[in-house]
Scaffold this motif. Structure first.
Motif, PDB file in Angstrom:
ATOM      1  N   LYS A  52       4.976  -3.474   0.951  1.00 24.76           N
ATOM      2  CA  LYS A  52       4.810  -4.416  -0.157  1.00 24.76           C
ATOM      3  C   LYS A  52       4.079  -5.653   0.373  1.00 24.76           C
ATOM      4  CE  LYS A  52       6.967  -3.847  -3.681  1.00 24.76           C
ATOM      5  NZ  LYS A  52       6.580  -3.049  -4.829  1.00 24.76           N
ATOM      6  N   GLN A  53       3.027  -6.049  -0.348  1.00 27.17           N
ATOM      7  CA  GLN A  53       2.251  -7.236   0.016  1.00 27.17           C
ATOM      8  C   GLN A  53       2.830  -8.467  -0.687  1.00 27.17           C
ATOM      9  OE1 GLN A  53      -0.586  -6.846   2.302  1.00 27.17           O
ATOM     10  NE2 GLN A  53       0.821  -5.118   2.458  1.00 27.17           N
ATOM     11  N   SER A  54       2.422  -9.641  -0.243  1.00 28.98           N
ATOM     12  CA  SER A  54       2.945 -10.885  -0.816  1.00 28.98           C
ATOM     13  C   SER A  54       2.610 -11.028  -2.303  1.00 28.98           C
ATOM     14  CB  SER A  54       2.425 -12.093  -0.039  1.00 28.98           C
ATOM     15  OG  SER A  54       1.012 -12.122  -0.063  1.00 28.98           O
ATOM     16  N   ASP A  55       1.548 -10.359  -2.750  1.00 31.98           N
ATOM     17  CA  ASP A  55       1.188 -10.432  -4.172  1.00 31.98           C
ATOM     18  C   ASP A  55       1.898  -9.369  -5.013  1.00 31.98           C
ATOM     19  OD1 ASP A  55      -0.119  -8.095  -3.496  1.00 31.98           O
ATOM     20  OD2 ASP A  55      -2.114  -8.794  -4.061  1.00 31.98           O
ATOM     21  N   THR A  57       1.724  -6.063  -4.659  1.00 33.99           N
ATOM     22  CA  THR A  57       1.098  -4.747  -4.621  1.00 33.99           C
ATOM     23  C   THR A  57       1.540  -3.992  -3.373  1.00 33.99           C
ATOM     24  OG1 THR A  57      -0.863  -5.576  -3.473  1.00 33.99           O
ATOM     25  CG2 THR A  57      -0.935  -5.538  -5.885  1.00 33.99           C
ATOM     26  N   ASP A  58       1.380  -2.671  -3.395  1.00 32.07           N
ATOM     27  CA  ASP A  58       1.704  -1.840  -2.242  1.00 32.07           C
ATOM     28  C   ASP A  58       0.442  -1.539  -1.450  1.00 32.07           C
ATOM     29  OD1 ASP A  58       4.492  -1.528  -2.616  1.00 32.07           O
ATOM     30  OD2 ASP A  58       4.124  -0.052  -4.176  1.00 32.07           O
ATOM     31  N   TRP A  59       0.562  -1.587  -0.139  1.00 35.55           N
ATOM     32  CA  TRP A  59      -0.539  -1.246   0.754  1.00 35.55           C
ATOM     33  C   TRP A  59      -0.165   0.058   1.449  1.00 35.55           C
ATOM     34  CZ3 TRP A  59      -0.727  -1.518   6.357  1.00 35.55           C
ATOM     35  CH2 TRP A  59      -1.997  -1.269   6.866  1.00 35.55           C
ATOM     36  N   ASP A  60      -0.971   1.106   1.250  1.00 30.97           N
ATOM     37  CA  ASP A  60      -0.705   2.401   1.872  1.00 30.97           C
ATOM     38  C   ASP A  60      -0.986   2.320   3.365  1.00 30.97           C
ATOM     39  OD1 ASP A  60      -0.014   3.532  -0.536  1.00 30.97           O
ATOM     40  OD2 ASP A  60      -2.047   4.213  -0.962  1.00 30.97           O
ATOM     41  N   MET A  61       0.036   2.628   4.172  1.00 27.04           N
ATOM     42  CA  MET A  61      -0.099   2.552   5.625  1.00 27.04           C
ATOM     43  C   MET A  61      -0.649   3.855   6.208  1.00 27.04           C
ATOM     44  SD  MET A  61       3.410   0.412   6.308  1.00 27.04           S
ATOM     45  CE  MET A  61       3.727   1.267   7.781  1.00 27.04           C
TER      46      MET A  61
END
Length: 96
Positions: A52-55, A57-61
């Motif tokens: 989970k990003q600060s905004d 949204t999810d960032w795919d790792m």
């Protein structure tokens, strides 16, 4: 040369939507963890690791680069998940 899934570890949960946490190993040398089996409205699906990003949204790792690889990973995980959950249910039924 295609990578092969050489190990699938299923860690069942009692969470509402997450059926299990999963780790897989490719060619006995590369592990991907924090995969989840999700209980969706139309059935089970596999969610790859994300953050989970600060905004919000999810960032795919980590994620499959193509549909063939995604299908291979999903099939291996869901097959093992069904096997583990089935064994768990059988043990609970015989314990009653």
């Amino acid at each position: 040369m295609n990578m092969q899934i050489t190990e699938v570890r299923i860690y069942p949960t009692d969470e509402d939507l997450v059926g299990a946490h999963v780790s897989i190993v490719f060619d006995n040398c590369f592990m991907v963890g924090e995969i989840r089996v999700i209980k969706g409205p139309t059935g089970l699906f596999v969610a790859m690791p994300s953050r989970k990003q600060s905004d919000g949204t999810d960032w795919d790792m980590a994620y499959p680069a193509n549909d063939e690889t995604r299908n291979m990973i999903e099939q291996a995980i869901l097959t093992e998940y069904e096997k583990i959950v089935g064994e768990r249910e059988n043990q609970e039924a015989t314990a009653k």
